[in-house]
Design a protein around this motif. Sequence first.
Motif, mmCIF file in Angstrom:
data_model
loop_
_atom_site.group_PDB
_atom_site.id
_atom_site.type_symbol
_atom_site.label_atom_id
_atom_site.label_comp_id
_atom_site.label_asym_id
_atom_site.label_seq_id
_atom_site.Cartn_x
_atom_site.Cartn_y
_atom_site.Cartn_z
ATOM 1 N N GLY A 169 0.814 -1.207 0.000
ATOM 2 C CA GLY A 169 0.000 0.000 0.000
ATOM 3 C C GLY A 169 0.845 1.253 0.000
ATOM 4 O O GLY A 169 2.076 1.211 0.074
ATOM 5 N N VAL A 170 0.158 2.402 -0.051
ATOM 6 C CA VAL A 170 0.855 3.676 -0.148
ATOM 7 C C VAL A 170 0.156 4.712 0.723
ATOM 8 O O VAL A 170 -1.065 4.673 0.897
ATOM 9 C CB VAL A 170 0.898 4.147 -1.634
ATOM 10 C CG1 VAL A 170 -0.502 4.396 -2.176
ATOM 11 C CG2 VAL A 170 1.760 5.375 -1.801
ATOM 12 N N VAL A 171 0.943 5.595 1.301
ATOM 13 C CA VAL A 171 0.433 6.743 2.058
ATOM 14 C C VAL A 171 0.642 7.984 1.205
ATOM 15 O O VAL A 171 1.772 8.271 0.782
ATOM 16 C CB VAL A 171 1.156 6.897 3.413
ATOM 17 C CG1 VAL A 171 0.640 8.135 4.156
ATOM 18 C CG2 VAL A 171 0.962 5.661 4.273
ATOM 19 N N LEU A 172 -0.426 8.724 0.938
ATOM 20 C CA LEU A 172 -0.371 9.906 0.087
ATOM 21 C C LEU A 172 -0.772 11.125 0.913
ATOM 22 O O LEU A 172 -1.869 11.155 1.479
ATOM 23 C CB LEU A 172 -1.317 9.753 -1.110
ATOM 24 C CG LEU A 172 -1.116 8.503 -1.968
ATOM 25 C CD1 LEU A 172 -2.196 8.409 -3.034
ATOM 26 C CD2 LEU A 172 0.272 8.508 -2.607
ATOM 27 N N THR A 256 6.920 19.266 -5.199
ATOM 28 C CA THR A 256 6.741 20.522 -4.463
ATOM 29 C C THR A 256 6.512 21.668 -5.443
ATOM 30 O O THR A 256 7.074 21.688 -6.530
ATOM 31 C CB THR A 256 7.955 20.842 -3.572
ATOM 32 O OG1 THR A 256 9.118 20.989 -4.388
ATOM 33 C CG2 THR A 256 8.176 19.766 -2.536
ATOM 34 N N THR A 257 5.669 22.597 -5.035
ATOM 35 C CA THR A 257 5.436 23.823 -5.790
ATOM 36 C C THR A 257 5.451 24.981 -4.822
ATOM 37 O O THR A 257 5.032 24.840 -3.661
ATOM 38 C CB THR A 257 4.088 23.783 -6.530
ATOM 39 O OG1 THR A 257 3.038 23.531 -5.583
ATOM 40 C CG2 THR A 257 4.072 22.697 -7.593
ATOM 41 N N PRO A 258 5.935 26.152 -5.238
ATOM 42 C CA PRO A 258 5.927 27.308 -4.338
ATOM 43 C C PRO A 258 4.504 27.632 -3.891
ATOM 44 O O PRO A 258 3.557 27.574 -4.680
ATOM 45 C CB PRO A 258 6.511 28.430 -5.194
ATOM 46 C CG PRO A 258 7.271 27.734 -6.283
ATOM 47 C CD PRO A 258 6.535 26.463 -6.555
ATOM 48 N N LEU A 259 4.365 27.951 -2.623
ATOM 49 C CA LEU A 259 3.046 28.294 -2.118
ATOM 50 C C LEU A 259 2.594 29.628 -2.688
ATOM 51 O O LEU A 259 1.468 29.787 -3.139
ATOM 52 C CB LEU A 259 3.070 28.345 -0.584
ATOM 53 C CG LEU A 259 1.725 28.300 0.106
ATOM 54 C CD1 LEU A 259 0.973 27.033 -0.240
ATOM 55 C CD2 LEU A 259 1.921 28.392 1.621
ATOM 56 N N ALA A 279 3.587 20.507 -0.812
ATOM 57 C CA ALA A 279 4.236 19.233 -1.126
ATOM 58 C C ALA A 279 3.188 18.135 -1.239
ATOM 59 O O ALA A 279 2.276 18.042 -0.415
ATOM 60 C CB ALA A 279 5.254 18.870 -0.049
ATOM 61 N N CYS A 280 3.310 17.325 -2.267
ATOM 62 C CA CYS A 280 2.509 16.118 -2.435
ATOM 63 C C CYS A 280 3.480 14.940 -2.433
ATOM 64 O O CYS A 280 4.403 14.903 -3.246
ATOM 65 C CB CYS A 280 1.723 16.149 -3.738
ATOM 66 S SG CYS A 280 0.406 17.380 -3.775
#
Length: 286
Positions: A169-172, A256-259, A279-280
């Motif tokens: 499984g995965v934690v997102l 990651t993308t700038p907020l 961050a995702c």
Amino acid sequence: MTTASAEPLDRLARFAWDWAPALCQAGHGCMDYHRSWSLVRLLELGGALPRGLDFFRREFEPLARAGRRRVLVCGAADTGFPALVVTAFRAHGCDPELVFVDRCETPCQQNRLYAAHAGIRAEIRAQDAGEIDCAPVDAVVAHSFLHLLDQALRQRVVDAWSRVLAPGGVVLVSTNLSPDESDWVRHKDADAIAKRRASLALTARQAGFDAAAAEEVAEVASRFWSTSPGRPPALTADNLAGLFRTAGLRIARMDTTPLGDQAGPLGLSNRETSARVRACMAAVRS
């Protein structure tokens, strides 16, 4: 109703507005938050889903292809994040089976209504996230949640995620990350809050609320905007990686993308905290 998620937000928002005073526990301090969140998302943002749909759609693809659809949704302000999960799975031609956990009955009741409306299987549990004891799940998902907890509870929650995660499984997780653990207090600009309050009152009147009700909506939202719901330490990349590592998980992927200058139901523009990033990340067993 938003087209992508079939989320009847007009009715769900009214439900939370009317029932949060009875459903939210006074000791939790969440009534303003849960009472106003859906209305602000509806009136100001047109019912937009939380950020990160492309990320979750991508990460759910291998699970959907393998018929692994059992997803634990850990914490949510309303039905927006569960609707995002449903939308992401439906992009792959199937529905998820949800386990939804939040300690407050207001979002739990909203999600019971949403699940029935969307025609999906959902197990809704009003319980503390650190005490999750459900049957194994194929994915654990969380959105803008861990920063609301103190560090000890964060660790208990991530430990619980690891405990119920099925093999493979995965934690997102989608969350804001700060450059430093001291950066946890959200800046509160009284003038900006007053301006947004006036704008929300006007929007509520235009949506059909009478003047008194529109002012109450704006007042409740502005009380919430004036708070700092986060807890120290601020979430950083290292802090988060440490939580996962202690729980026997590792971060396998992170976008990651700038907020930057973004605003949402939570509060005002984050211009003053532009060093933060959104961050995702996907975590798997170590």
